[in-house]
Every structure is written in structure tokens, then in C-alpha cells.
Design an enzyme around this catalytic site. Structure first.
Site, mmCIF file in Angstrom:
data_model
loop_
_atom_site.group_PDB
_atom_site.id
_atom_site.type_symbol
_atom_site.label_atom_id
_atom_site.label_comp_id
_atom_site.label_asym_id
_atom_site.label_seq_id
_atom_site.Cartn_x
_atom_site.Cartn_y
_atom_site.Cartn_z
ATOM 1 N N CYS A 24 12.578 -1.114 -8.856
ATOM 2 C CA CYS A 24 13.461 -0.004 -9.219
ATOM 3 C C CYS A 24 13.142 0.524 -10.624
ATOM 4 O O CYS A 24 12.660 -0.224 -11.474
ATOM 5 C CB CYS A 24 14.904 -0.467 -9.231
ATOM 6 S SG CYS A 24 15.402 -1.291 -7.732
ATOM 7 N N ARG A 32 5.839 2.055 -9.667
ATOM 8 C CA ARG A 32 6.447 0.733 -9.579
ATOM 9 C C ARG A 32 6.866 0.396 -8.150
ATOM 10 O O ARG A 32 7.177 -0.757 -7.859
ATOM 11 C CB ARG A 32 7.681 0.671 -10.491
ATOM 12 C CG ARG A 32 7.336 0.881 -11.952
ATOM 13 C CD ARG A 32 8.583 1.077 -12.772
ATOM 14 N NE ARG A 32 9.398 -0.119 -12.779
ATOM 15 C CZ ARG A 32 9.339 -1.078 -13.690
ATOM 16 N NH1 ARG A 32 8.497 -0.964 -14.676
ATOM 17 N NH2 ARG A 32 10.122 -2.119 -13.620
ATOM 18 N N TRP A 51 14.305 0.277 -4.947
ATOM 19 C CA TRP A 51 13.479 -0.551 -4.051
ATOM 20 C C TRP A 51 14.483 -1.474 -3.370
ATOM 21 O O TRP A 51 15.071 -2.340 -4.020
ATOM 22 C CB TRP A 51 12.468 -1.342 -4.885
ATOM 23 C CG TRP A 51 11.388 -2.007 -4.113
ATOM 24 C CD1 TRP A 51 10.227 -1.431 -3.660
ATOM 25 C CD2 TRP A 51 11.320 -3.386 -3.728
ATOM 26 N NE1 TRP A 51 9.465 -2.357 -3.020
ATOM 27 C CE2 TRP A 51 10.106 -3.565 -3.043
ATOM 28 C CE3 TRP A 51 12.164 -4.478 -3.884
ATOM 29 C CZ2 TRP A 51 9.720 -4.792 -2.522
ATOM 30 C CZ3 TRP A 51 11.775 -5.696 -3.375
ATOM 31 C CH2 TRP A 51 10.567 -5.848 -2.701
ATOM 32 N N ASN A 111 19.058 -1.793 -12.029
ATOM 33 C CA ASN A 111 17.901 -2.577 -11.580
ATOM 34 C C ASN A 111 18.307 -4.038 -11.598
ATOM 35 O O ASN A 111 18.987 -4.475 -12.528
ATOM 36 C CB ASN A 111 16.721 -2.423 -12.544
ATOM 37 C CG ASN A 111 16.086 -1.057 -12.469
ATOM 38 O OD1 ASN A 111 16.418 -0.264 -11.602
ATOM 39 N ND2 ASN A 111 15.175 -0.794 -13.397
ATOM 40 N N GLY A 112 17.862 -4.802 -10.628
ATOM 41 C CA GLY A 112 18.181 -6.233 -10.606
ATOM 42 C C GLY A 112 19.063 -6.569 -9.417
ATOM 43 O O GLY A 112 19.176 -5.776 -8.472
ATOM 44 N N GLU A 149 -8.954 -13.492 -4.645
ATOM 45 C CA GLU A 149 -8.518 -12.222 -5.229
ATOM 46 C C GLU A 149 -9.021 -11.042 -4.383
ATOM 47 O O GLU A 149 -8.286 -10.074 -4.147
ATOM 48 C CB GLU A 149 -9.014 -12.122 -6.682
ATOM 49 C CG GLU A 149 -8.776 -10.810 -7.380
ATOM 50 C CD GLU A 149 -7.310 -10.345 -7.390
ATOM 51 O OE1 GLU A 149 -6.408 -11.126 -7.080
ATOM 52 O OE2 GLU A 149 -7.107 -9.147 -7.684
ATOM 53 N N LYS A 152 -6.699 -8.199 -2.491
ATOM 54 C CA LYS A 152 -6.849 -6.750 -2.710
ATOM 55 C C LYS A 152 -6.954 -6.025 -1.382
ATOM 56 O O LYS A 152 -6.325 -5.010 -1.161
ATOM 57 C CB LYS A 152 -8.130 -6.517 -3.534
ATOM 58 C CG LYS A 152 -8.115 -5.593 -4.664
ATOM 59 C CD LYS A 152 -7.160 -5.756 -5.810
ATOM 60 C CE LYS A 152 -6.130 -6.764 -5.772
ATOM 61 N NZ LYS A 152 -5.357 -7.049 -6.932
ATOM 62 N N GLU A 200 -3.511 -6.108 0.678
ATOM 63 C CA GLU A 200 -2.347 -5.397 0.151
ATOM 64 C C GLU A 200 -2.452 -3.887 0.231
ATOM 65 O O GLU A 200 -1.443 -3.198 0.311
ATOM 66 C CB GLU A 200 -2.025 -5.829 -1.284
ATOM 67 C CG GLU A 200 -3.020 -5.392 -2.340
ATOM 68 C CD GLU A 200 -2.579 -5.811 -3.746
ATOM 69 O OE1 GLU A 200 -3.436 -6.241 -4.519
ATOM 70 O OE2 GLU A 200 -1.389 -5.705 -4.055
ATOM 71 N N HIS A 241 -13.127 -27.459 8.465
ATOM 72 C CA HIS A 241 -11.871 -28.214 8.609
ATOM 73 C C HIS A 241 -10.808 -27.366 9.297
ATOM 74 O O HIS A 241 -9.634 -27.706 9.261
ATOM 75 C CB HIS A 241 -11.393 -28.694 7.241
ATOM 76 C CG HIS A 241 -12.381 -29.589 6.572
ATOM 77 N ND1 HIS A 241 -12.650 -30.863 7.008
ATOM 78 C CD2 HIS A 241 -13.210 -29.362 5.526
ATOM 79 C CE1 HIS A 241 -13.577 -31.401 6.252
ATOM 80 N NE2 HIS A 241 -13.944 -30.508 5.343
ATOM 81 N N LYS A 243 5.207 -2.565 -8.152
ATOM 82 C CA LYS A 243 4.285 -2.937 -9.218
ATOM 83 C C LYS A 243 4.840 -4.073 -10.073
ATOM 84 O O LYS A 243 4.124 -4.971 -10.466
ATOM 85 C CB LYS A 243 4.004 -1.711 -10.092
ATOM 86 C CG LYS A 243 3.026 -1.954 -11.219
ATOM 87 C CD LYS A 243 1.642 -2.225 -10.681
ATOM 88 C CE LYS A 243 0.619 -2.551 -11.743
ATOM 89 N NZ LYS A 243 -0.591 -3.156 -11.146
HETATM 90 C C1 F6R Z 1 -1.791 -7.705 -6.656
HETATM 91 C C2 F6R Z 1 -0.742 -7.597 -7.625
HETATM 92 C C3 F6R Z 1 0.294 -8.657 -7.692
HETATM 93 C C4 F6R Z 1 0.580 -9.014 -9.151
HETATM 94 C C5 F6R Z 1 1.762 -9.990 -9.234
HETATM 95 C C6 F6R Z 1 2.047 -10.446 -10.642
HETATM 96 O O1 F6R Z 1 -2.711 -6.679 -6.761
HETATM 97 O O2 F6R Z 1 -0.692 -6.659 -8.364
HETATM 98 O O3 F6R Z 1 -0.076 -9.770 -6.969
HETATM 99 O O4 F6R Z 1 -0.553 -9.558 -9.715
HETATM 100 O O5 F6R Z 1 2.912 -9.373 -8.710
HETATM 101 O O6 F6R Z 1 2.354 -9.366 -11.460
HETATM 102 P P1 F6R Z 1 2.334 -9.490 -13.033
HETATM 103 O O7 F6R Z 1 0.931 -9.714 -13.435
HETATM 104 O O8 F6R Z 1 2.872 -8.184 -13.514
HETATM 105 O O9 F6R Z 1 3.203 -10.649 -13.385
#
Ligand code: F6R
Length: 607
Positions: free
Chosen positions: A2, A27, A75, A99-100, A483, A487, A490, A506, A602
Site C-alpha cells: 500500500c 509498490r 494491496w 498502510n499495515g 535467483e 526472477k 515472478e 535425489h 515491491k
Molecule cells: C524478488 C524480490 C523479492 C525481494 C524481497 C525482499 O525479485 O524483489 O523477493 O527481494 O521481497 O525485499 P527487500 O530486499 O526490500 O527486503
């Protein structure tokens, strides 16, 4: 997640609120709303499900000249995304955005029998609660907010206005950020400083447990216990260019492509090539304290966790006398783990606001362990609460998928490991190769991006109809494979998972069939031949294999993507660029929203 914006001044409030909300779109959100107040006790409330463009359609028919208002991108947590659940929520003369999460909202709601609830949200309960103190004129708005917040359990960043006094906004925070922008004859608020860029450079970051009454010319802050707080005005460093696409079609591509520069910013003033050493000022540990470290705990979520995992492989290589454990924040916070003496915890977060990571930080601090932040967002909660820290300085990361932050987080943590190794008196010459490669990395990242871009674009299209992907790697290539898979899943919604090559037989080997393709990261090094055998195992079972490598790859596989060979130790960082581009191009080929993937936000400020 949010977002909150607010304005009080001499300009058109609707204009700022809409442009501010657009800045916070990255976000992640599913509905949006604004309310502005006129001077005659009237309010214009506009809310819409979906994108801010839907809200703008409503705005076109409801243009106002009001000079005060608050806005929100939601959100969904309590109640589906809908207009009725979108903020601001109203109770009597009060409008509130939040927010929260209010954890005890059900309990509070039972007592608020006078209010007719119109939404399923915890936020409307908070609005009704504030109004229950405000309605009869017993308390001015700030005090009514304070009374309400004293009853609340949970996290909040809130902004509240009242039609009875269209000159003030009351804001408060506990666990969810709020920034106050101080302008000339105007005061702005936002949950994220990027909404303020271009309007003012002067910001006050509210702390947990503080409430502020804001007018166009004043900001009065106090604690919930009514103790006055003197506001510390800080400079917003971000500029407009950093939050615009700069000619790229998507923020994600911009952020992938700007890694030569963003990593150079991370390294600025921290690498001494002549001496073959690195220097980090932020952690604030003396040589003696560094020498004493026996254990490192690295905490993060998602990409930040993968960065920590990759960094741990490196740190173990050159400081054999310490143990490094990388943990997922959402797990670790409930593990009741014993932290041995002489430990230091690295708290890794791009946003600096991730709820699970923040909770771990607080748990770890309670045990008396030193905490060091590896954070990007300046002034964020984690950056403020750690004992010391190193900003990665990659600038705003707008696209939901994290890319440039990963690269810099890994290198910042490796540099922290190097400072420990230096203090412990590493054998002469052992650290220099790392330092030399780190110094060369920005340039080599640029070369790699240039050399692989077209090829990755072509190959990703070829695989775009596969439903499943397996990413593979050994040793330093394994966290990198994790990683890469994150990517891809997501943003392109391909079911992508990563396995350590050695784990294939395994279990996961049973999966291989024509619905899957495999992407293997095979760097030159001690385990190269073993990785080759693993590739063969997959091929023998009908795999569809893409290999990313920095060697002359002789084996016949479906596709090979070669990266420049000059970088040896940090080849996985370059390989990860291939994974980033691969995910980007596959997603654009599928026509999905690259920068705002479905269901994700985000900055994950709820548990
Ligand atoms: C993946 C991604 C998330 C963040 C995670 C932690 O591309 O962006 O997995 O890495 O939510 O976020 P931060 O780094 O802001 O704590």
C-alpha cells in the site's frame, strides 16, 4: 505494498495526490482512492478498483480546486480488491488512509456499534475508532488519533483529515513508513520519498510511536505519550531521472542495464586497488571488533536472501575461520535460534521495510548481537534501526523484481567479508584477486550485457511456451540459479525451480520431460567437470538444456550462452545478468506486465 500520499498547501491537491500515487504504483496495489476537502465542510471522495487510470476517469468528472487531501493505493489484506474496500475510509467527519494491519480489529469493531460499516477492512475500524473519540468534540483530531492508536495492536502508517478542519492532516506510524516533505507554503506526505521528488528536497522521517499534526506551514511531532519530538529535517537524495524510465520501455530493463553504474556507486570510495584492500566506513566496527567475529548470520527474504547465500559462499572461501549462516527472515524470526557470542548479523534489504526482515533485526538485537544493514533505501526503517550499515546506493529500484540491488548486495557483503579477513590478517595475496575482480566488475557487467542481450532475447522467445523450468548450478552457481529461477517465476509465471546439480539424482531428475526446459549455470572452476557430468545426466533423459558458461563449451546442448571469460571468481554475477534478461524477454514475449507482476508488491510491509 500500500502507498500513502497527502497534501496541504496552496496548490491543487488532487493533482499532487494522483501524481504521487502514480509514483507509488511500483509498490504493487489493486485499488486506489483520494479524498480532498473544501473550505465549506465538504469532501470529494473518489475510489476505484484496479489501476490509477480508473481513478483518473472518475476524476475527470469531479475536478476540484481543493488545497488539502490524502490518497492511497491498496494491496488487499482484509477484504477483496473492490471500490468499497479501497481507502480512504470515512467515519463521520473523518477520512483515513492506512498502510499495515490492525490485528485486533475484530475485537475493536464489536464496541463500535454506532458506526455503520461499509467495507470488510480493518482500516474502516480504525477510522470509526478515531471518530468515536473525535465526534463529540471531546478531543481535537490529533488527540483523538492518539487515543485510538493506544488501543490498537498491529502495524500502521496512517493519514487522517477531517471536514471540520480542512487545514490539517494528522499522520502517525508504527512499523509502516511515513515521510513528511517540507515545502514553501505546503507540506506533503508520502509512505515513500519517491512521491515527493521534484516537489521538495527537505524530508522528515517519522519514527515508530510518533504522531504529527501537519498544516501548510507547520509540522508538530509528539510521541503517543504526548512528549514533544524535535523534527530532524533530512535531504532527499533521489532525483527525478532516477525514478523515470529514461528511454527504456520498462523499469526492469532500465534497472538491468544500469548495473554497471549502480555497482560503481556501491564501490565508490570503498576499493583501494593499489593496496588490494577494501574499506567500509558504515558498519562502524573497530579492527579489534572485526578480528573477534567468529560467526556471521545473514538475514533476508527472496532476492536479498539469495544475495546473502551467494555472498556466504565467497566469505567462506577467504575467511575460513568464521562460520556463515544465511537465513530466510520469515523462518528465522520464529526459530528461537541460539546466537553464539562473537556473532554479527547482516540484515539485507533493498527497501529497508520488509516486515519479516525487520522483525528478525529486532529479535537479533534483543540478544545483544551487533546488526549491520545492507540496505538500499536511505532513511528506511531497517537502515535506522541497525547498529551500523552499508548502503548499497543503487538508486530507486522501481520494478517489483529486484535486479540491480541483488548484484550490489552480493558485492557489498563480500566487501564486508573482506574487511573481516583483512582485520584477521589474511595471508598476503589471498584477498587481492577478489579486490581486483570487484574493481573490474562494473565494466565487465556492461560488456556482458552488451554481448548477450540479442542472443538472450532470441533464445527466451524459443522457450516461451514451456510451463516448467529447472535452473541448475553447483557451488557459487547454485544460489545464482536460485535467483534466476525466482526472477523467471515472478514475472513470467513459469513454474521455475532451482536445484543444486548434485541433488538432481535425489529426486528432481524424475521430473524431466518435454514440458520442462533446463537452464544450467556452468562456470569454469574446480567443479566444472562434475557440472558437465550433471548436464549429461539431464540430456540423457531427454532434457531441453540451455547452458550459460564462461568457457568454450564443447558438449552438444540445445543452446549455449557464453559470457566474457575475464571474470573468474565472480562469473556468477555475470551469469545472473543472463537470467535477468532471460526472464525479462520471456515476459515481454508473453505480453505480461513486466514491472508489476500479479499478486506481488515491491515492499512487503506485512508479515
Ligand atoms: C524478488 C524480490 C523479492 C525481494 C524481497 C525482499 O525479485 O524483489 O523477493 O527481494 O521481497 O525485499 P527487500 O530486499 O526490500 O527486503
Amino acid at each position: 505494498m500500500c502507498g500513502i500520499v497527502g497534501y496541504v498547501g496552496n496548490k491543487n491537491a488532487q493533482d499532487f495526490l494522483i501524481s504521487g500515487l502514480k509514483r507509488l504504483e511500483y509498490r504493487g496495489y489493486d485499488s486506489a482512492g483520494i479524498v480532498t476537502l473544501d473550505t465549506d465542510g465538504g469532501a470529494t471522495l473518489l475510489r476505484a478498483k484496479g489501476k490509477i487510470s480508473n481513478l483518473e476517469e472518475k476524476l475527470a468528472e469531479n475536478k476540484r480546486e481543493d488545497k488539502i487531501g490524502i490518497g492511497h493505493t491498496r494491496w488487499a489484506t482484509h477484504g477483496e480488491p473492490s471500490e468499497a474496500n479501497a481507502h480512504p475510509h470515512r467515519a463521520g467527519a473523518i477520512y483515513l488512509v492506512h498502510n499495515g494491519i490492525i490485528e485486533n480489529y475484530k475485537e475493536l469493531k464489536e464496541h463500535l456499534t454506532e458506526h455503520e460499516f461499509k467495507s470488510e477492512t480493518d482500516t474502516e475500524v480504525l477510522a470509526a475508532l478515531v471518530n468515536s473519540f473525535y465526534a463529540e468534540g471531546k478531543y481535537p483530531l490529533t488527540n483523538a488519533v492518539v487515543q485510538a492508536l493506544k488501543l490498537v495492536k498491529g502495524t500502521y502508517g496512517i493519514a487522517v483529515v477531517s471536514t471540520k478542519n480542512p487545514e490539517e492532516i494528522v499522520v502517525a506510524r508504527s512499523g509502516s513508513p511515513l515521510v513528511i516533505g517540507v515545502g514553501h507554503d505546503e507540506t506533503l506526505i508520502a509512505s515513500d520519498a519517491s512521491a515527493l521528488v521534484g516537489h521538495t528536497k527537505q524530508a522528515i522521517y517519522l519514527n515508530d510511536g510518533e504522531v504529527a499534526r501537519i498544516t501548510k506551514n507547520s509540522v508538530e511531532i509528539k510521541t503517543l505519550n504526548a512528549e514533544p519530538v524535535s523534527a530532524k529535517v533530512e535531504e532527499i537524495e533521489t532525483n527525478l531521472a532516477a525514478i523515470q524510465k529514461g528511454g527504456y520501455e520498462h523499469f526492469l530493463l532500465k534497472e538491468i542495464m544500469e548495473q554497471p553504474l549502480s555497482l560503481a556507486e556501491t564501490l565508490r570510495g570503498r576499493v583501494n586497488l593499489e593496496q588490494g584492500t577494501v574499506r567500509l566506513g558504515g558498519p562502524g566496527l573497530s579492527e579489534a571488533e572485526l578480528r573477534k567475529i567468529k560467526h556471521l548470520i545473514i538475514v533476508g527474504c527472496g532476492t536479498a536472501y539469495h544475495a546473502g547465500l551467494l555472498a556466504s559462499y565467497y566469505i567462506e572461501q577467504f575467511t575460513p575461520e568464521i562460520t556463515v549462516e544465511t537465513v530466510i527472515a520469515s523462518e528465522y524470526r520464529y526459530r528461537n535460534a541460539y546466537i553464539p557470542e562473537d556473532s554479527v548479523a547482516l540484515i539485507v534489504s533493498q527497501s529497508g521495510e520488509t516486515a519479516d526482515t525487520l522483525a528478525c533485526l529486532r529479535e537479533i538485537k534483543k540478544q545483544g548481537t551487533k546488526t549491520i544493514g545492507i540496505v538500499n533505501a536511505i532513511g528506511s526503517t531497517i537502515a535506522r534501526e541497525v547498529d551500523g550499515g552499508t548502503y548499497v546506493h543503487v538508486g530507486p529500484e522501481i520494478s517489483v523484481a529486484s535486479t540491480k540491488a541483488f548484484t550490489s548486495q552480493v558485492i557489498a557483503m563480500v566487501m564486508f567479508g573482506l574487511t573481516i579477513a583483512q582485520a584477521k590478517g589474511a595471508k598476503p595475496g589471498t584477498l587481492r584477486p577478489y579486490v581486483e575482480e570487484i574493481a573490474k566488475l562494473p565494466e565487465m557487467i556492461g560488456k556482458t550485457l552488451q554481448s548477450v542481450d540479442k542472443k538472450v532475447q532470441k533464445i527466451s522467445k524459443k522457450y516461451k511456451n514451456y510451463e516448467h523450468a529447472i535452473y541448475l548450478g553447483r557451488d557459487i552457481a547454485y544460489p545464482t540459479a536460485m535467483e534466476g529461477a525466482l526472477k523467471l517465476k515472478e514475472i513470467s509465471y513459469v513454474d521455475a525451480n532451482a536445484y543444486a546439480f548434485g541433488e538432481l539424482k535425489h529426486g528432481p531428475l524424475a521430473l524431466i520431460d518435454d514440458r520442462f526446459f533446463e537452464l544450467a549455470l556452468v562456470p569454469e572452476g574446480a567443479l566444472y567437470d562434475k557440472a558437465i557430468s550433471n548436464v549429461q545426466e539431464v540430456l540423457a533423459r531427454g532434457g531441453h538444456m540451455i547452458v550459460v558458461t564462461n568457457t568454450d563449451f564443447a558438449l552438444e546442448v540445445d543452446d549455449v550462452i557464453e559470457i566474457p571469460g575475464e571474470i573468474k571468481l565472480f562469473a556468477p554475477i555475470l551469469m545472473n545478468l543472463v537470467s535477468q534478461l532471460f526472464a525479462y524477454y520471456m515476459t515481454t514475449a508473453k505480453g505480461y506486465n513486466v514491472d508489476q507482476p500479479r499478486n506481488l508488491a515491491k515492499s512487503v510491509t506485512v508479515e
